[in-house]
Design a protein around this motif. Structure first.
Motif, PDB file in Angstrom:
ATOM      1  N   ALA A 185      44.132  53.292  35.458  1.00 22.68           N
ATOM      2  CA  ALA A 185      43.177  52.269  35.883  1.00 22.68           C
ATOM      3  C   ALA A 185      43.217  52.071  37.387  1.00 22.68           C
ATOM      4  CB  ALA A 185      43.465  50.958  35.165  1.00 22.68           C
ATOM      5  N   ALA A 186      44.399  52.204  37.980  1.00 20.48           N
ATOM      6  CA  ALA A 186      44.520  52.043  39.430  1.00 20.48           C
ATOM      7  C   ALA A 186      43.788  53.142  40.189  1.00 20.48           C
ATOM      8  CB  ALA A 186      45.997  52.021  39.831  1.00 20.48           C
ATOM      9  N   ALA A 187      43.537  54.284  39.528  1.00 20.23           N
ATOM     10  CA  ALA A 187      42.842  55.397  40.175  1.00 20.23           C
ATOM     11  C   ALA A 187      41.392  55.520  39.725  1.00 20.23           C
ATOM     12  CB  ALA A 187      43.574  56.707  39.869  1.00 20.23           C
ATOM     13  N   ASP A 188      40.907  54.537  38.973  1.00 23.22           N
ATOM     14  CA  ASP A 188      39.586  54.613  38.365  1.00 23.22           C
ATOM     15  C   ASP A 188      38.711  53.496  38.926  1.00 23.22           C
ATOM     16  OD1 ASP A 188      37.336  54.629  36.737  1.00 23.22           O
ATOM     17  OD2 ASP A 188      38.468  55.040  34.905  1.00 23.22           O
ATOM     18  N   ASP A 189      37.695  53.850  39.707  1.00 22.33           N
ATOM     19  CA  ASP A 189      36.820  52.845  40.303  1.00 22.33           C
ATOM     20  C   ASP A 189      35.458  52.769  39.606  1.00 22.33           C
ATOM     21  OD1 ASP A 189      35.732  55.225  41.094  1.00 22.33           O
ATOM     22  OD2 ASP A 189      35.751  54.797  43.248  1.00 22.33           O
ATOM     23  N   SER A 190      35.366  53.310  38.400  1.00 18.46           N
ATOM     24  CA  SER A 190      34.092  53.285  37.686  1.00 18.46           C
ATOM     25  C   SER A 190      33.693  51.852  37.336  1.00 18.46           C
ATOM     26  CB  SER A 190      34.181  54.099  36.393  1.00 18.46           C
ATOM     27  OG  SER A 190      33.030  53.890  35.593  1.00 18.46           O
ATOM     28  N   PRO A 191      32.422  51.495  37.527  1.00 17.76           N
ATOM     29  CA  PRO A 191      31.982  50.159  37.103  1.00 17.76           C
ATOM     30  C   PRO A 191      31.974  50.005  35.597  1.00 17.76           C
ATOM     31  CG  PRO A 191      30.113  51.479  37.828  1.00 17.76           C
ATOM     32  CD  PRO A 191      31.348  52.265  38.177  1.00 17.76           C
ATOM     33  N   ARG A 192      32.100  51.105  34.856  1.00 17.56           N
ATOM     34  CA  ARG A 192      32.132  50.990  33.399  1.00 17.56           C
ATOM     35  C   ARG A 192      33.528  50.672  32.866  1.00 17.56           C
ATOM     36  NH1 ARG A 192      27.387  54.219  33.228  1.00 17.56           N
ATOM     37  NH2 ARG A 192      28.384  56.198  33.715  1.00 17.56           N
ATOM     38  N   LEU A 193      34.566  50.810  33.677  1.00 22.18           N
ATOM     39  CA  LEU A 193      35.905  50.422  33.237  1.00 22.18           C
ATOM     40  C   LEU A 193      35.984  48.901  33.199  1.00 22.18           C
ATOM     41  CD1 LEU A 193      38.840  50.885  32.465  1.00 22.18           C
ATOM     42  CD2 LEU A 193      39.378  51.094  34.921  1.00 22.18           C
ATOM     43  N   ARG A 194      36.147  48.348  32.023  1.00 20.68           N
ATOM     44  CA  ARG A 194      36.094  46.898  31.863  1.00 20.68           C
ATOM     45  C   ARG A 194      37.462  46.253  31.629  1.00 20.68           C
ATOM     46  NH1 ARG A 194      30.603  46.074  30.683  1.00 20.68           N
ATOM     47  NH2 ARG A 194      29.548  47.626  31.975  1.00 20.68           N
ATOM     48  N   ARG A 195      38.386  46.971  30.992  1.00 18.31           N
ATOM     49  CA  ARG A 195      39.621  46.303  30.596  1.00 18.31           C
ATOM     50  C   ARG A 195      40.760  47.305  30.493  1.00 18.31           C
ATOM     51  NH1 ARG A 195      38.018  44.444  25.894  1.00 18.31           N
ATOM     52  NH2 ARG A 195      37.192  42.532  26.820  1.00 18.31           N
ATOM     53  N   VAL A 196      41.971  46.836  30.787  1.00 18.52           N
ATOM     54  CA  VAL A 196      43.204  47.576  30.528  1.00 18.52           C
ATOM     55  C   VAL A 196      44.024  46.731  29.566  1.00 18.52           C
ATOM     56  CG1 VAL A 196      45.209  48.733  31.501  1.00 18.52           C
ATOM     57  CG2 VAL A 196      43.149  48.467  32.883  1.00 18.52           C
ATOM     58  N   THR A 197      44.311  47.277  28.398  1.00 18.12           N
ATOM     59  CA  THR A 197      45.081  46.551  27.393  1.00 18.12           C
ATOM     60  C   THR A 197      46.474  47.151  27.332  1.00 18.12           C
ATOM     61  OG1 THR A 197      43.053  46.137  26.147  1.00 18.12           O
ATOM     62  CG2 THR A 197      45.128  45.756  25.014  1.00 18.12           C
ATOM     63  N   VAL A 198      47.460  46.349  27.644  1.00 20.62           N
ATOM     64  CA  VAL A 198      48.848  46.789  27.824  1.00 20.62           C
ATOM     65  C   VAL A 198      49.675  46.226  26.684  1.00 20.62           C
ATOM     66  CG1 VAL A 198      50.848  46.674  29.352  1.00 20.62           C
ATOM     67  CG2 VAL A 198      48.537  46.812  30.321  1.00 20.62           C
ATOM     68  N   LEU A 199      50.286  47.106  25.911  1.00 14.86           N
ATOM     69  CA  LEU A 199      51.041  46.670  24.741  1.00 14.86           C
ATOM     70  C   LEU A 199      52.513  47.058  24.883  1.00 14.86           C
ATOM     71  CD1 LEU A 199      50.923  45.316  21.990  1.00 14.86           C
ATOM     72  CD2 LEU A 199      50.197  47.494  21.003  1.00 14.86           C
ATOM     73  N   ASP A 200      53.317  46.073  25.180  1.00 11.65           N
ATOM     74  CA  ASP A 200      54.776  46.161  25.229  1.00 11.65           C
ATOM     75  C   ASP A 200      55.288  47.248  26.171  1.00 11.65           C
ATOM     76  OD1 ASP A 200      56.849  44.531  24.237  1.00 11.65           O
ATOM     77  OD2 ASP A 200      57.660  46.208  23.097  1.00 11.65           O
ATOM     78  N   GLU A 352      47.794  46.996  43.205  1.00 11.30           N
ATOM     79  CA  GLU A 352      46.725  46.306  43.922  1.00 11.30           C
ATOM     80  C   GLU A 352      45.350  46.930  43.665  1.00 11.30           C
ATOM     81  OE1 GLU A 352      47.829  49.748  46.477  1.00 11.30           O
ATOM     82  OE2 GLU A 352      48.933  48.284  45.254  1.00 11.30           O
ATOM     83  N   ARG A 353      45.321  48.128  43.071  1.00 13.14           N
ATOM     84  CA  ARG A 353      44.047  48.796  42.805  1.00 13.14           C
ATOM     85  C   ARG A 353      43.574  48.621  41.364  1.00 13.14           C
ATOM     86  NH1 ARG A 353      42.709  54.101  46.098  1.00 13.14           N
ATOM     87  NH2 ARG A 353      40.880  53.642  44.827  1.00 13.14           N
ATOM     88  N   VAL A 354      44.315  47.891  40.572  1.00 10.86           N
ATOM     89  CA  VAL A 354      43.880  47.605  39.202  1.00 10.86           C
ATOM     90  C   VAL A 354      42.914  46.432  39.267  1.00 10.86           C
ATOM     91  CG1 VAL A 354      44.579  46.999  36.862  1.00 10.86           C
ATOM     92  CG2 VAL A 354      46.072  48.446  38.273  1.00 10.86           C
ATOM     93  N   ARG A 355      41.627  46.724  39.169  1.00 10.17           N
ATOM     94  CA  ARG A 355      40.604  45.688  39.352  1.00 10.17           C
ATOM     95  C   ARG A 355      39.965  45.250  38.044  1.00 10.17           C
ATOM     96  NH1 ARG A 355      42.501  43.751  43.212  1.00 10.17           N
ATOM     97  NH2 ARG A 355      40.614  42.479  43.413  1.00 10.17           N
ATOM     98  N   ALA A 356      40.160  45.985  36.960  1.00  9.58           N
ATOM     99  CA  ALA A 356      39.599  45.600  35.666  1.00  9.58           C
ATOM    100  C   ALA A 356      40.397  44.436  35.081  1.00  9.58           C
ATOM    101  CB  ALA A 356      39.636  46.791  34.709  1.00  9.58           C
ATOM    102  N   GLN A 357      39.838  43.816  34.067  1.00  9.88           N
ATOM    103  CA  GLN A 357      40.582  42.792  33.339  1.00  9.88           C
ATOM    104  C   GLN A 357      41.835  43.405  32.734  1.00  9.88           C
ATOM    105  OE1 GLN A 357      38.611  41.386  29.834  1.00  9.88           O
ATOM    106  NE2 GLN A 357      40.000  39.684  29.498  1.00  9.88           N
ATOM    107  N   VAL A 358      42.945  42.685  32.772  1.00 12.97           N
ATOM    108  CA  VAL A 358      44.205  43.152  32.207  1.00 12.97           C
ATOM    109  C   VAL A 358      44.658  42.179  31.131  1.00 12.97           C
ATOM    110  CG1 VAL A 358      46.625  43.709  32.649  1.00 12.97           C
ATOM    111  CG2 VAL A 358      44.881  44.288  34.360  1.00 12.97           C
ATOM    112  N   VAL A 359      44.814  42.699  29.917  1.00 10.18           N
ATOM    113  CA  VAL A 359      45.357  41.927  28.794  1.00 10.18           C
ATOM    114  C   VAL A 359      46.712  42.538  28.466  1.00 10.18           C
ATOM    115  CG1 VAL A 359      45.019  41.206  26.406  1.00 10.18           C
ATOM    116  CG2 VAL A 359      43.045  41.403  27.939  1.00 10.18           C
ATOM    117  N   TRP A 360      47.778  41.846  28.831  1.00  9.24           N
ATOM    118  CA  TRP A 360      49.146  42.384  28.718  1.00  9.24           C
ATOM    119  C   TRP A 360      49.871  41.591  27.639  1.00  9.24           C
ATOM    120  CZ3 TRP A 360      51.548  44.787  33.574  1.00  9.24           C
ATOM    121  CH2 TRP A 360      52.819  45.340  33.301  1.00  9.24           C
TER     122      TRP A 360
END
Length: 414
Positions: A185-200, A352-360
């Motif tokens: 996600a930190a290397a992905d600047d696509s406007p279609r990237l909406r969320r990063v879901t982080v599980l444990d 600092e480059r993770v700009r999408a929503q993050v659900v951790w």
């Protein structure tokens, strides 16, 4: 998820480079497939990937197609596509398994009632990206199979499919797969990237734990210098013996009486519920273990009392029976340990480059209350970051527990 064999309320709070040249992306507003029917999805993906599926499975209202992609070498990258056959998807989820696991084990187990079907049922096209090591032999894993190599593979998949699907998408990863999700996600600047879901998973530790992580990094670096490029944690045979011969005697001494030996069932339960007590350079990262449960030693091994509280042993057996090689690259573990240690000279996630929503979402008994990675993302100016610790769950319980659909999965698909 790596392993080497020898109730409170949830805490929820707001903690709150591109690589190479990507193909031209269509306008982000073009966010749905043309209305030509769900049956078009798999053929279009096969055309984009340049290969036909190696396997196709159909069920009630769904299809699963498996692709083996020989990109960049003799060991393929595996893609599993799970699509609804009654409706077009509204979005896409790239699901990333933990270390030593694959899509089938992590997200398609138990059969018929799993996280992949949960996501599909909520309108998502599910694409599982299984790392190359799952299809590799011990001699095929190299010192170059670190986190950056995994990120490059995932980025190539996304760049190939994004112009075809033109759907909003998210990355969802568990354990090592969650670190890969954040790194990608930190290397992905696509406007279609909406969320990063982080599980444990764990971002940088602080204090004594950071120092311990640095020692772990050094262990894996030394293994690489010695030519040890991969490790089999032994999870599959451990569980298989517990199911096939539960009362048989294992070769592993019981801590309560080193002159005695665990039974096969006892050893599996101890290893799953008390992972942090096992030998191995990285088992300390768990607060307690892979599964919630208890273990009490008796006078002899046959009198030991143990149980799994969330994920039953048959579910563990089904998951590990779906594994390929089960190998974990040493370079991947070295890079993860560097992230835990905050050693940006060895490996750096650009928080600092993770700009999408993050659900951790972490588990109390797995990776625990370690929000530093989420805090770094928010401190860099991304306010859309939540960090939650679920009580009473072990590291793998969010995947396979019968109660996960009610207590975990809704958090992953807001």
């Amino acid at each position: 998820m790596t392993m080497h064999t020898p109730g409170r309320e949830p805490r929820t709070g707001t903690t709150g480079t591109g690589e190479g040249s990507a193909p031209r992306r269509p306008d982000a507003r073009e966010s749905t497939l043309p209305p030509t029917g769900p049956g078009v999805i798999v053929p279009r993906l096969a055309e984009a990937l340049g290969t036909a599926p190696v396997a196709v499975e159909r069920g009630d209202g769904w299809i699963r197609a498996v692709f083996a992609l020989p990109w960049g070498g003799p060991v393929p990258l595996t893609l599993d596509v799970v699509a609804d056959t009654a409706r077009l998807p509204r979005s896409l989820v790239y699901v990333l398994p933990g270390g030593g696991l694959n899509f089938s084990a992590a997200y398609f187990t138990p059969a018929g009632h799993n996280l992949a079907h949960h996501l599909r049922g909520r309108g998502h096209l599910v694409i599982g990206v299984t790392p190359r090591e799952d299809a590799a032999g011990p001699g095929e894993v190299t010192a170059g199979w670190g986190l950056a190599a995994h990120r490059r593979d995932l980025r190539r998949v996304v760049r190939t499919l994004d112009p075809v699907l033109r759907l909003p998408y998210q990355y969802l990863g568990h354990s090592a797969g969650a670190a890969l999700a954040l790194d990608t996600a930190a290397a992905d600047d696509s406007p279609r990237l909406r969320r990063v879901t982080v599980l444990d998973t764990t971002g940088p530790y602080t204090g004594d734990l950071a120092a311990r992580a640095a020692q772990t990094r050094d262990v894996f670096q030394a293994q690489l210098r010695q030519g040890v490029h991969a490790t089999d944690p032994g999870l599959a045979p451990l569980v298989a013996r517990a199911v096939a011969d539960p009362d048989g005697t294992s070769p592993v001494p019981r801590p309560a009486d080193p002159a005695s030996r665990f039974t096969h069932a006892g050893l599996a339960h101890f290893a799953l519920t008390r992972t942090a007590l096992l030998p191995g350079p990285a088992n300390w990262i768990y607060v307690r273990g892979h599964s919630a449960g208890e273990y009490a030693f008796g006078a002899v091994a046959a009198e030991d009392v143990f149980r799994l509280d969330r994920t039953p042993l048959p579910a563990w057996h089904a998951a590990v029976s779906a594994l390929g090689s089960g190998l974990v690259p040493t370079a991947l573990m070295r890079d993860l340990a560097a992230v835990w240690a905050g050693d940006e000279g060895t490996y750096r996630i650009a928080w600092e480059r993770v700009r999408a929503q993050v659900v951790w979402v972490n588990t109390e008994l797995g990776r625990g209350d370690q929000p530093r990675g989420a805090e770094l993302i928010r401190a860099a100016g991304n306010p859309r970051v939540t960090f939650t610790v679920l009580p009473g769950l072990g590291h793998a319980d969010p995947l396979w527990s019968p109660t996960a659909e009610d207590e975990v999965w809704p958090l992953l698909t807001p």
